[in-house]
Design a protein around this motif. Structure first.
Motif, PDB file in Angstrom:
ATOM      1  N   PHE A   1      99.609  68.370  30.746  1.00  7.83           N
ATOM      2  CA  PHE A   1      99.963  69.305  32.017  1.00  7.83           C
ATOM      3  C   PHE A   1     100.754  70.362  31.539  1.00  7.83           C
ATOM      4  O   PHE A   1     100.608  71.271  32.193  1.00  7.83           O
ATOM      5  CB  PHE A   1     100.939  68.116  32.755  1.00  7.83           C
ATOM      6  N   PHE A   2     101.884  70.295  30.632  1.00  9.55           N
ATOM      7  CA  PHE A   2     102.572  71.522  30.321  1.00  9.55           C
ATOM      8  C   PHE A   2     101.724  72.279  29.513  1.00  9.55           C
ATOM      9  O   PHE A   2     101.636  73.484  30.052  1.00  9.55           O
ATOM     10  CB  PHE A   2     103.602  70.989  29.215  1.00  9.55           C
ATOM     11  N   ILE A   3     100.779  71.948  28.506  1.00  7.28           N
ATOM     12  CA  ILE A   3      99.953  73.028  28.011  1.00  7.28           C
ATOM     13  C   ILE A   3      98.930  73.663  28.704  1.00  7.28           C
ATOM     14  O   ILE A   3      98.693  74.829  28.556  1.00  7.28           O
ATOM     15  CB  ILE A   3      99.304  72.330  26.633  1.00  7.28           C
ATOM     16  N   PHE A   4      98.392  72.798  29.790  1.00  6.69           N
ATOM     17  CA  PHE A   4      97.380  73.478  30.603  1.00  6.69           C
ATOM     18  C   PHE A   4      97.872  74.587  31.499  1.00  6.69           C
ATOM     19  O   PHE A   4      97.564  75.711  31.759  1.00  6.69           O
ATOM     20  CB  PHE A   4      96.682  72.644  31.635  1.00  6.69           C
ATOM     21  N   SER A   5      99.029  74.335  32.120  1.00  5.72           N
ATOM     22  CA  SER A   5      99.891  75.168  33.063  1.00  5.72           C
ATOM     23  C   SER A   5     100.321  76.482  32.221  1.00  5.72           C
ATOM     24  O   SER A   5     100.309  77.560  32.791  1.00  5.72           O
ATOM     25  CB  SER A   5     101.092  74.403  33.760  1.00  5.72           C
ATOM     26  N   PHE A   6     100.735  76.153  30.969  1.00  4.23           N
ATOM     27  CA  PHE A   6     101.451  77.376  30.466  1.00  4.23           C
ATOM     28  C   PHE A   6     100.449  78.268  29.933  1.00  4.23           C
ATOM     29  O   PHE A   6     100.594  79.543  29.968  1.00  4.23           O
ATOM     30  CB  PHE A   6     102.030  76.544  29.261  1.00  4.23           C
TER      31      PHE A   6
ATOM     32  N   TRP B   1      84.415  69.439  35.314  1.00  5.86           N
ATOM     33  CA  TRP B   1      84.830  70.696  35.979  1.00  5.86           C
ATOM     34  C   TRP B   1      86.033  71.124  35.054  1.00  5.86           C
ATOM     35  O   TRP B   1      85.882  72.479  35.050  1.00  5.86           O
ATOM     36  CB  TRP B   1      85.488  70.273  37.341  1.00  5.86           C
ATOM     37  N   ILE B   2      86.843  70.570  34.501  1.00  5.30           N
ATOM     38  CA  ILE B   2      88.001  71.117  33.753  1.00  5.30           C
ATOM     39  C   ILE B   2      87.522  71.982  32.590  1.00  5.30           C
ATOM     40  O   ILE B   2      87.961  73.088  32.130  1.00  5.30           O
ATOM     41  CB  ILE B   2      89.214  70.214  33.460  1.00  5.30           C
ATOM     42  N   ALA B   3      86.818  71.407  31.783  1.00  4.17           N
ATOM     43  CA  ALA B   3      86.312  71.929  30.611  1.00  4.17           C
ATOM     44  C   ALA B   3      85.214  73.223  30.888  1.00  4.17           C
ATOM     45  O   ALA B   3      85.540  74.228  30.203  1.00  4.17           O
ATOM     46  CB  ALA B   3      85.395  71.004  29.627  1.00  4.17           C
TER      47      ALA B   3
ATOM     48  N   SER C   1      92.620  76.699  27.696  1.00  2.00           N
ATOM     49  CA  SER C   1      93.539  75.882  28.408  1.00  2.00           C
ATOM     50  C   SER C   1      93.104  74.571  29.105  1.00  2.00           C
ATOM     51  O   SER C   1      93.659  73.495  28.927  1.00  2.00           O
ATOM     52  CB  SER C   1      93.920  76.719  29.647  1.00  2.00           C
ATOM     53  N   GLY C   2      91.634  74.259  29.646  1.00  2.00           N
ATOM     54  CA  GLY C   2      91.294  73.236  30.108  1.00  2.00           C
ATOM     55  C   GLY C   2      90.749  72.477  29.218  1.00  2.00           C
ATOM     56  O   GLY C   2      90.899  71.051  29.158  1.00  2.00           O
ATOM     57  N   ILE C   3      90.282  72.860  27.956  1.00  2.00           N
ATOM     58  CA  ILE C   3      89.763  72.009  26.711  1.00  2.00           C
ATOM     59  C   ILE C   3      90.881  71.173  26.118  1.00  2.00           C
ATOM     60  O   ILE C   3      90.943  70.023  25.877  1.00  2.00           O
ATOM     61  CB  ILE C   3      88.721  72.785  25.691  1.00  2.00           C
ATOM     62  N   ALA C   4      91.971  71.974  26.081  1.00  2.00           N
ATOM     63  CA  ALA C   4      92.969  71.472  25.514  1.00  2.00           C
ATOM     64  C   ALA C   4      93.765  70.269  26.398  1.00  2.00           C
ATOM     65  O   ALA C   4      94.217  69.423  25.856  1.00  2.00           O
ATOM     66  CB  ALA C   4      94.223  72.563  25.269  1.00  2.00           C
ATOM     67  N   ALA C   5      93.808  70.547  27.570  1.00  2.00           N
ATOM     68  CA  ALA C   5      94.098  69.351  28.466  1.00  2.00           C
ATOM     69  C   ALA C   5      93.312  68.182  28.244  1.00  2.00           C
ATOM     70  O   ALA C   5      93.849  67.273  28.470  1.00  2.00           O
ATOM     71  CB  ALA C   5      94.034  69.919  29.977  1.00  2.00           C
ATOM     72  N   VAL C   6      91.886  68.519  28.423  1.00  2.00           N
ATOM     73  CA  VAL C   6      91.153  67.281  28.135  1.00  2.00           C
ATOM     74  C   VAL C   6      91.175  66.464  26.958  1.00  2.00           C
ATOM     75  O   VAL C   6      90.967  65.119  26.665  1.00  2.00           O
ATOM     76  CB  VAL C   6      89.842  67.146  28.920  1.00  2.00           C
ATOM     77  N   ILE C   7      91.633  67.385  25.806  1.00  4.47           N
ATOM     78  CA  ILE C   7      91.806  66.673  24.589  1.00  4.47           C
ATOM     79  C   ILE C   7      93.023  65.792  24.425  1.00  4.47           C
ATOM     80  O   ILE C   7      93.280  64.785  23.865  1.00  4.47           O
ATOM     81  CB  ILE C   7      91.603  67.872  23.393  1.00  4.47           C
ATOM     82  N   CYS C   8      94.182  66.335  24.992  1.00  6.14           N
ATOM     83  CA  CYS C   8      95.370  66.041  25.009  1.00  6.14           C
ATOM     84  C   CYS C   8      95.699  64.767  25.596  1.00  6.14           C
ATOM     85  O   CYS C   8      96.416  63.945  25.381  1.00  6.14           O
ATOM     86  CB  CYS C   8      96.534  66.912  25.173  1.00  6.14           C
TER      87      CYS C   8
ATOM     88  N   ILE D   1      84.405  79.614  32.031  1.00 13.49           N
ATOM     89  CA  ILE D   1      84.127  80.625  32.758  1.00 13.49           C
ATOM     90  C   ILE D   1      85.152  81.443  32.947  1.00 13.49           C
ATOM     91  O   ILE D   1      84.917  82.833  32.900  1.00 13.49           O
ATOM     92  CB  ILE D   1      83.760  79.858  34.211  1.00 13.49           C
ATOM     93  N   ALA D   2      86.125  81.253  33.287  1.00 14.47           N
ATOM     94  CA  ALA D   2      87.558  81.900  33.684  1.00 14.47           C
ATOM     95  C   ALA D   2      87.989  82.511  32.239  1.00 14.47           C
ATOM     96  O   ALA D   2      88.351  83.785  32.542  1.00 14.47           O
ATOM     97  CB  ALA D   2      88.729  80.805  33.939  1.00 14.47           C
ATOM     98  N   GLY D   3      87.823  82.236  31.092  1.00 16.48           N
ATOM     99  CA  GLY D   3      88.220  82.870  29.994  1.00 16.48           C
ATOM    100  C   GLY D   3      87.109  83.888  29.680  1.00 16.48           C
ATOM    101  O   GLY D   3      87.515  85.267  29.378  1.00 16.48           O
ATOM    102  N   ILE D   4      85.810  83.800  29.836  1.00 11.44           N
ATOM    103  CA  ILE D   4      85.059  84.756  29.583  1.00 11.44           C
ATOM    104  C   ILE D   4      85.001  85.958  30.660  1.00 11.44           C
ATOM    105  O   ILE D   4      85.030  87.248  30.365  1.00 11.44           O
ATOM    106  CB  ILE D   4      83.379  84.232  29.609  1.00 11.44           C
TER     107      ILE D   4
END
Length: 418
Positions: free
Chosen positions: A25-30, A95-97, A193-200, A102-105
């Motif tokens: 949650f922290f990494i994603f939001s940050f 959806w998260i990944a 951000s999303g990929i990091a969340a689902v990995i963590c 999409i947002a990054g590109i």
């Protein structure tokens, strides 16, 4: 097909899983907030200055309105669709990944597109991608986090957002004369951000075996209906949240003009004061955000932190009004910022606790997130109207105080949450 049945309540978390959720949650939001602030606060305004110096303010205003609308609609739609998603990766993870990519590109493309129209389209697409992450992430508080841990998780979401916002402006300033590398950094950070969340966090269980939902167009449209039955507390939380954010952004978005036009500082002096306020705000809000959420879980109360936060915000609003000095605004950042961080740390936990139907968490939390957009949009509009009609910022502060007190009353009327 049969209607979806309520999901099983989130089970107790092991210490390792608690830690993984907190980190995720922290990494994603940050990450998403840092990436967005690099562009929104620094690089985008400078980009518009470079390509359309005579109409930059008008374009920027249109972009802000368009992206707010895109965020509002996409949050509601994606939240609902994620409730209905059935896949081996779960309801939220796909959806998260994909949203992060999409947002990054599209955030990166803002740095190379040639005009305001194409930049605006890419910016709106980026907000859609961002909300493809945010809506399912917040809904997962209901799906996967037990009630006695939601305050703590909400605190890590709030802390990541606050820290990312402050650092994003600092990072963006470093790229103001070499913008393209800044847009690349922003796009990459948003993308991961999303990929990091689902990995963590612990792997989400497959949703393929969950009861199916009706897939026809009529059922899909009907699924967007706002909650009515048993939703009294839900709507009290909606109004309370709207008014509290309304009051905060009445002052926050106008702090530079308040320093210059109400207190009388020069451009140079006001910039120094703003920098001091930003540092103070970052420190106090981080402290309150990371402490209030876990305390809320420990005592089993959500309303107590909200009441204290409302009182601190009211005091923070009063100080510039009474002191009429730069120190009054710095104290607003210190006291009001501490209160805002405290509210933010239990905000999402409170929202999840008042949901009428946890199986529709994504959709209903999307509706509650409309309150955020309303507060951020309407607050500054009211401030502008007050200044235009009175010729001063003097009435802005008591108006904000009244709004936060009313917000507190609405939240105190909630029965489902202690």
């Amino acid at each position: 097909m049969s209607q979806a049945q309520p999901a099983a309540p989130a089970t107790a978390l092991s210490k390792i899983h608690k830690m993984r959720f907190c980190i995720a949650f922290f990494i994603f939001s940050f990450c998403w907030m840092l990436a967005l602030q690099v562009v929104a606060a620094v690089l985008l305004p400078q980009r518009l200055t470079d390509i359309a110096p005579d109409s930059k303010e008008a374009i920027f205003g249109v972009l802000n309105s368009a992206t707010a609308l895109a965020s509002l609609i996409s949050n509601l739609i994606v939240g609902n669709l994620s409730d209905r998603t059935r896949s081996i990766f779960g309801r939220r993870t796909p959806w998260i990944a994909s949203g992060g990519i999409i947002a990054g590109i599209s955030l990166f493309l803002i740095g190379i597109l040639p005009d305001g129209t194409t930049i605006g389209i890419s910016y709106c697409v980026s907000m859609v991608g961002l909300n493809m992450m945010i809506a399912p992430i917040i809904a997962s508080l209901s799906d996967r986090v037990p009630e006695d841990m939601r305050g703590t998780m909400s605190a890590f979401i709030s802390a990541g957002t606050l820290f990312g916002s402050a650092l994003g402006q600092i990072v963006g300033a470093q790229f103001i004369t070499m913008q393209l590398p800044g847009f690349i950094v922003s796009g990459v950070v948003m993308g991961i951000s999303g990929i990091a969340a689902v990995i963590c966090w612990p792997k989400e269980q497959s949703s393929k075996d969950m009861p199916a939902v009706q897939a026809d167009f009529g059922s899909l449209i009907a699924s967007f209906r706002p909650p009515i039955k048993g939703a009294r507390d839900f709507w009290l939380a909606f109004v309370g949240r709207s008014l509290l954010l309304f009051s905060y952004y009445m002052i926050l978005n106008y702090q530079l003009y308040i320093l210059q036009d109400y207190i009388g500082q020069s451009t140079k002096d006001s910039a120094v004061t703003i920098s001091t306020m930003s540092i103070v705000l970052m420190v106090v809000s981080l402290i309150s955000a990371l402490s209030a959420g876990p305390i809320s879980d420990k005592i089993g109360r959500r309303k107590v932190p909200v009441v204290i936060a409302s009182l601190l915000l009211a005091v923070g609003y009063a100080l510039p009004w009474l002191m009429h000095s730069p120190m009054g605004m710095i104290l607003f950042s210190a006291i009001g910022g501490f209160g805002y961080g405290m509210y933010g740390s239990v905000d999402q936990a409170l929202n999840v606790d008042v949901l009428p139907n946890e199986e529709e968490a994504g959709k209903d939390l999307g509706i509650l997130n409309i309150a955020t957009t309303l507060g951020q949009m309407v607050g500054p509009i009211v401030t502008s109207a007050i200044v235009v009609n009175t010729g001063s910022y003097g009435m802005v502060f008591p108006t904000a105080i009244v709004m936060v007190v009313i917000a507190c009353i609405f939240i105190m009327l909630i029965k489902k949450v202690k």
